[in-house]
Design a protein around this motif. Sequence first.
Motif, PDB file in Angstrom:
ATOM      1  N   PHE A 242     -21.504  42.125  70.135  1.00  0.00           N
ATOM      2  CA  PHE A 242     -21.886  42.424  68.759  1.00  0.00           C
ATOM      3  C   PHE A 242     -21.747  43.917  68.470  1.00  0.00           C
ATOM      4  O   PHE A 242     -21.211  44.325  67.437  1.00  0.00           O
ATOM      5  N   GLU A 243     -22.206  44.746  69.411  1.00  0.00           N
ATOM      6  CA  GLU A 243     -22.115  46.189  69.201  1.00  0.00           C
ATOM      7  C   GLU A 243     -20.672  46.650  69.197  1.00  0.00           C
ATOM      8  O   GLU A 243     -20.275  47.495  68.386  1.00  0.00           O
ATOM      9  N   TYR A 244     -19.848  46.101  70.082  1.00  0.00           N
ATOM     10  CA  TYR A 244     -18.433  46.488  70.144  1.00  0.00           C
ATOM     11  C   TYR A 244     -17.727  46.166  68.827  1.00  0.00           C
ATOM     12  O   TYR A 244     -17.002  47.007  68.278  1.00  0.00           O
ATOM     13  N   THR A 245     -17.922  44.951  68.330  1.00  0.00           N
ATOM     14  CA  THR A 245     -17.263  44.576  67.071  1.00  0.00           C
ATOM     15  C   THR A 245     -17.811  45.377  65.899  1.00  0.00           C
ATOM     16  O   THR A 245     -17.073  45.718  64.963  1.00  0.00           O
ATOM     17  N   ARG A 246     -19.102  45.693  65.942  1.00  0.00           N
ATOM     18  CA  ARG A 246     -19.710  46.466  64.856  1.00  0.00           C
ATOM     19  C   ARG A 246     -19.102  47.875  64.793  1.00  0.00           C
ATOM     20  O   ARG A 246     -18.763  48.385  63.722  1.00  0.00           O
ATOM     21  N   ILE A 247     -18.939  48.498  65.943  1.00  0.00           N
ATOM     22  CA  ILE A 247     -18.375  49.848  65.990  1.00  0.00           C
ATOM     23  C   ILE A 247     -16.923  49.840  65.543  1.00  0.00           C
ATOM     24  O   ILE A 247     -16.483  50.707  64.776  1.00  0.00           O
ATOM     25  N   ASN A 248     -16.157  48.854  65.997  1.00  0.00           N
ATOM     26  CA  ASN A 248     -14.730  48.819  65.695  1.00  0.00           C
ATOM     27  C   ASN A 248     -14.425  48.318  64.292  1.00  0.00           C
ATOM     28  O   ASN A 248     -13.286  48.400  63.841  1.00  0.00           O
ATOM     29  N   ASN A 249     -15.414  47.796  63.602  1.00  0.00           N
ATOM     30  CA  ASN A 249     -15.206  47.352  62.215  1.00  0.00           C
ATOM     31  C   ASN A 249     -15.649  48.404  61.204  1.00  0.00           C
ATOM     32  O   ASN A 249     -15.912  48.088  60.046  1.00  0.00           O
ATOM     33  N   GLY A 250     -15.726  49.658  61.657  1.00  0.00           N
ATOM     34  CA  GLY A 250     -16.012  50.750  60.727  1.00  0.00           C
ATOM     35  C   GLY A 250     -17.469  50.920  60.393  1.00  0.00           C
ATOM     36  O   GLY A 250     -17.818  51.177  59.238  1.00  0.00           O
ATOM     37  N   MET A 251     -18.325  50.779  61.386  1.00  0.00           N
ATOM     38  CA  MET A 251     -19.761  50.963  61.151  1.00  0.00           C
ATOM     39  C   MET A 251     -20.030  52.411  60.750  1.00  0.00           C
ATOM     40  O   MET A 251     -19.509  53.336  61.378  1.00  0.00           O
ATOM     41  N   PRO A 252     -20.819  52.659  59.703  1.00  0.00           N
ATOM     42  CA  PRO A 252     -21.085  54.039  59.261  1.00  0.00           C
ATOM     43  C   PRO A 252     -21.882  54.817  60.311  1.00  0.00           C
ATOM     44  O   PRO A 252     -22.752  54.262  60.989  1.00  0.00           O
ATOM     45  N   VAL A 382     -14.738  57.095  67.342  1.00  0.00           N
ATOM     46  CA  VAL A 382     -15.206  57.208  65.950  1.00  0.00           C
ATOM     47  C   VAL A 382     -15.833  58.571  65.679  1.00  0.00           C
ATOM     48  O   VAL A 382     -15.983  58.966  64.525  1.00  0.00           O
ATOM     49  N   HIS A 383     -16.172  59.322  66.732  1.00  0.00           N
ATOM     50  CA  HIS A 383     -16.670  60.687  66.566  1.00  0.00           C
ATOM     51  C   HIS A 383     -15.538  61.709  66.559  1.00  0.00           C
ATOM     52  O   HIS A 383     -15.793  62.922  66.524  1.00  0.00           O
ATOM     53  N   GLY A 384     -14.289  61.238  66.602  1.00  0.00           N
ATOM     54  CA  GLY A 384     -13.146  62.148  66.583  1.00  0.00           C
ATOM     55  C   GLY A 384     -12.848  62.774  67.925  1.00  0.00           C
ATOM     56  O   GLY A 384     -12.124  63.770  67.997  1.00  0.00           O
ATOM     57  N   GLY A 385     -13.388  62.197  68.999  1.00  0.00           N
ATOM     58  CA  GLY A 385     -13.154  62.739  70.331  1.00  0.00           C
ATOM     59  C   GLY A 385     -12.209  61.882  71.138  1.00  0.00           C
ATOM     60  O   GLY A 385     -11.525  60.999  70.606  1.00  0.00           O
ATOM     61  N   ASP A 386     -12.152  62.150  72.434  1.00  0.00           N
ATOM     62  CA  ASP A 386     -11.337  61.329  73.330  1.00  0.00           C
ATOM     63  C   ASP A 386     -12.007  61.255  74.695  1.00  0.00           C
ATOM     64  O   ASP A 386     -12.853  62.089  75.038  1.00  0.00           O
ATOM     65  N   ILE A 387     -11.629  60.245  75.456  1.00  0.00           N
ATOM     66  CA  ILE A 387     -12.212  60.010  76.777  1.00  0.00           C
ATOM     67  C   ILE A 387     -11.091  59.703  77.749  1.00  0.00           C
ATOM     68  O   ILE A 387     -10.097  59.068  77.385  1.00  0.00           O
ATOM     69  N   SER A 388     -11.244  60.169  78.995  1.00  0.00           N
ATOM     70  CA  SER A 388     -10.247  59.920  80.032  1.00  0.00           C
ATOM     71  C   SER A 388     -10.963  59.763  81.364  1.00  0.00           C
ATOM     72  O   SER A 388     -12.149  60.081  81.500  1.00  0.00           O
ATOM     73  N   VAL A 389     -10.226  59.279  82.355  1.00  0.00           N
ATOM     74  CA  VAL A 389     -10.806  59.074  83.680  1.00  0.00           C
ATOM     75  C   VAL A 389      -9.797  59.484  84.744  1.00  0.00           C
ATOM     76  O   VAL A 389      -8.594  59.256  84.585  1.00  0.00           O
ATOM     77  N   GLU A 390     -10.290  60.112  85.785  1.00  0.00           N
ATOM     78  CA  GLU A 390      -9.495  60.445  86.964  1.00  0.00           C
ATOM     79  C   GLU A 390     -10.288  60.018  88.185  1.00  0.00           C
ATOM     80  O   GLU A 390     -11.512  60.188  88.231  1.00  0.00           O
ATOM     81  N   SER A 391      -9.578  59.465  89.161  1.00  0.00           N
ATOM     82  CA  SER A 391     -10.272  58.994  90.349  1.00  0.00           C
ATOM     83  C   SER A 391      -9.445  59.270  91.597  1.00  0.00           C
ATOM     84  O   SER A 391      -8.231  59.059  91.603  1.00  0.00           O
TER      85      SER A 391
END
Length: 409
Positions: A242-252, A382-391
């Motif tokens: 529910f939270e994933y779909t809410r965020i990706n559907n343009g939640m304010p 949605v905050h205008g940032g980015d995320i990455s991972v290195e392992s």
Amino acid sequence: MTTKVYIGIRWKFLAVFLGCTGLTLLFVLLGRLLASYIIVRPPYNVPLIWVINHIGSRPTIGVFGVVFFLSLYVASTRPLVRYAKELAGVLEDMAGGRLQASVSVKAADELGTIAENMNSLSGQIHTYLEEISYGLAEIAKGHFDYEIPVRENHELGRIADSINQMSAQLNRSIQEERNAEKTKNDLITGVSHDLRTPLTSILGFLEIIDKDRYADEVELRYYMNIAYEKSLSLKKLIDDLFEYTRINNGMPLHLRKLDVTGLIRQLAEEFVPSLEQANMILQIHAPEQPVIIQADGDHLVRAYENLISNAIKYGSSGKYIDVYIEKEEAFVRIRVCNYGEPIPKRDLPYIFERFYRVEQSRSKATGGTGLGLAITKSIIDVHGGDISVESSTNQTVFETRLPDPAVPA
């Protein structure tokens, strides 16, 4: 091959004028000789004598000379005028949309050059329109990767370029629509699979209880406890979905200024029981002064909860979790590092996809819903940032970058 000698129109008109003038003079001379011959021979001389006595010989010669000159000039220039009218007619046809119209090149002069240029222009436009029409037909068939050749410094070239851009945009829209459809189908498949597993277990244990297939109350409570745990897992999956779909559907977002260092320290306090249970220590490395960003605090807390929770689950063998907070140009960078087992390289490109689980995390002890990192990425995005991972064998680092409000965009 016959080579035509180029003669300009002005020289042709000059030649016509001179020719007409010479012939007119010859006509006048012959007229005088004929009048001299007729005037002494009655009764043929009566009209001529009357004209001479009443009009005069010079006016009569002048009138006849001018009429002869004009008639001769009109007759001599008629082919040029007719050719010019033919060119004008072809131009009218082209203006009316019959661009394949052509005209024969009859002379090596300015009119001939105009005719050649008209034929060349007509041929080029017709050929290029055929190419554009063929390209449109291919696009209409669904071949959106087809590109119409674009001619530089050509008005039709601009049209061809616009059609290519429209086709590319249409192709992108169709691909996005297909990807969205595939995403929806994948989501339904993933949800169905992940809901079915705990639900099947719950139904199985409830059936045992319903049919009294248990030895004693202790076994009954054991089965009920398993069904309850599976129900909690099912609830967590539904909440995450529910939270994933809410965020990706343009939640304010409710943006406000907040201190990232303070937010991470607060989270660290909340994770103390989990850290103690895993025998781990969380260390925060941050500047002494507050690091301010513009963000929705509730959602950002959820994002870093997921990262720290993952670090505890899969990095417990490393005993430490390091969180680094620092400013970098126009961004605030937060790195969450653990020193447990590395993430296989084959899994790194898919780590943020929903329902994706690294193979080692499928065990009962560490398995999650497969939505935690997908939710984290959506919140950061949605905050205008980015995320990455290195392992690597030394450490696994999840790095997020969020815009610094102190730096103008």
